[in-house]
Design an enzyme around this catalytic site. Sequence first.
Site, mmCIF file in Angstrom:
data_model
loop_
_atom_site.group_PDB
_atom_site.id
_atom_site.type_symbol
_atom_site.label_atom_id
_atom_site.label_comp_id
_atom_site.label_asym_id
_atom_site.label_seq_id
_atom_site.Cartn_x
_atom_site.Cartn_y
_atom_site.Cartn_z
ATOM 1 N N HIS A 39 3.492 -6.737 -7.943
ATOM 2 C CA HIS A 39 2.386 -6.398 -8.854
ATOM 3 C C HIS A 39 1.847 -7.621 -9.611
ATOM 4 O O HIS A 39 0.796 -7.544 -10.245
ATOM 5 C CB HIS A 39 2.841 -5.314 -9.830
ATOM 6 C CG HIS A 39 1.743 -4.376 -10.239
ATOM 7 N ND1 HIS A 39 0.438 -4.518 -9.819
ATOM 8 C CD2 HIS A 39 1.766 -3.263 -11.013
ATOM 9 C CE1 HIS A 39 -0.298 -3.549 -10.337
ATOM 10 N NE2 HIS A 39 0.476 -2.775 -11.069
ATOM 11 N N ASP A 67 -2.939 -5.874 -6.939
ATOM 12 C CA ASP A 67 -3.242 -4.775 -7.854
ATOM 13 C C ASP A 67 -3.351 -3.468 -7.059
ATOM 14 O O ASP A 67 -3.421 -3.464 -5.825
ATOM 15 C CB ASP A 67 -4.501 -5.053 -8.694
ATOM 16 C CG ASP A 67 -5.722 -5.330 -7.845
ATOM 17 O OD1 ASP A 67 -5.848 -4.704 -6.775
ATOM 18 O OD2 ASP A 67 -6.548 -6.166 -8.252
#
Length: 228
Positions: A198, A202
């Site tokens: 992450h 995204d």
Amino acid sequence: MTESLTIPHFGLSDEITMDSSSSFRSRLNARLAKAPSKDGVQRISYMPIMVKALSMALKSYPILNSCVVEGADGSPALAYRSAHNIGIAMDCPNGLIVPNVKNVQDKSILDIAAELQRLQEAGSIGKLAPADLQGGTITLSNIGTIGGTYTSPVLVKSEVCIGAVGQIQRVPRFALDVHGVEQVIPRQILTVSWSADHRVIDGATMAKFNALWKGYLEQPELMASELS
Ligand code: COA
């Protein structure tokens, strides 16, 4: 594993309708039964189709094939990689190993099948070469050969994305029949669970990549139309 779990994992899961890929595979296997490929492949599983679709989706989203490296000033940097070396999690007699199929972007579905066959045979007798296990850029795991639907795959530290597919199941779904009337019809549904780094990926990028990969599996003719 401990180092991998220091990476902030983002998860996304989805369902893929495999009816078209399944009939594509059946037709290909009928042909291979009569005339094996130049590498001696007589039958393919779903994996070569899923692996090729993954590589084709990576062409549009190369960030999913990248890795986090240490930059010149010691801070983290992103390195893009042109080779699609797709790691395959394999359940072998000595435990789980992840050899990779190198340069999938340059390979046909039959080339991938031949290489997977070689890796599976070598893995089953503990004869994989170090080169087979090194240099992976993204991983796909098929837990569906054993059982299970969804999972939370753990990233390989040198990669930013891993996908795990579950068992294809025949389930009822709503669809329009040839007269445009809504009916409940049987569908072959494959589940996929993605984990991504992450810090790099995204949610929207992961979802768009998944949609592209899913599209190739739901309409495998799209893959043929885009091959150069
Ligand atoms: N759903 C339903 N059936 C599946 C399937 C799935 N997701 N994946 C494969 N199959 C079927 C194949 O089509 C084949 O059936 P067929 O003979 O009628 O064609 C049968 O299962 C056996 O397939 P096989 O050729 O052995 O496997 P594969 O190429 O699909 O997968 C490996 C090979 C290496 C991925 C698999 O053997 C393996 O080790 N999986 C475990 C991975 C693991 O442990 N992951 C853990 C980390 S999450």
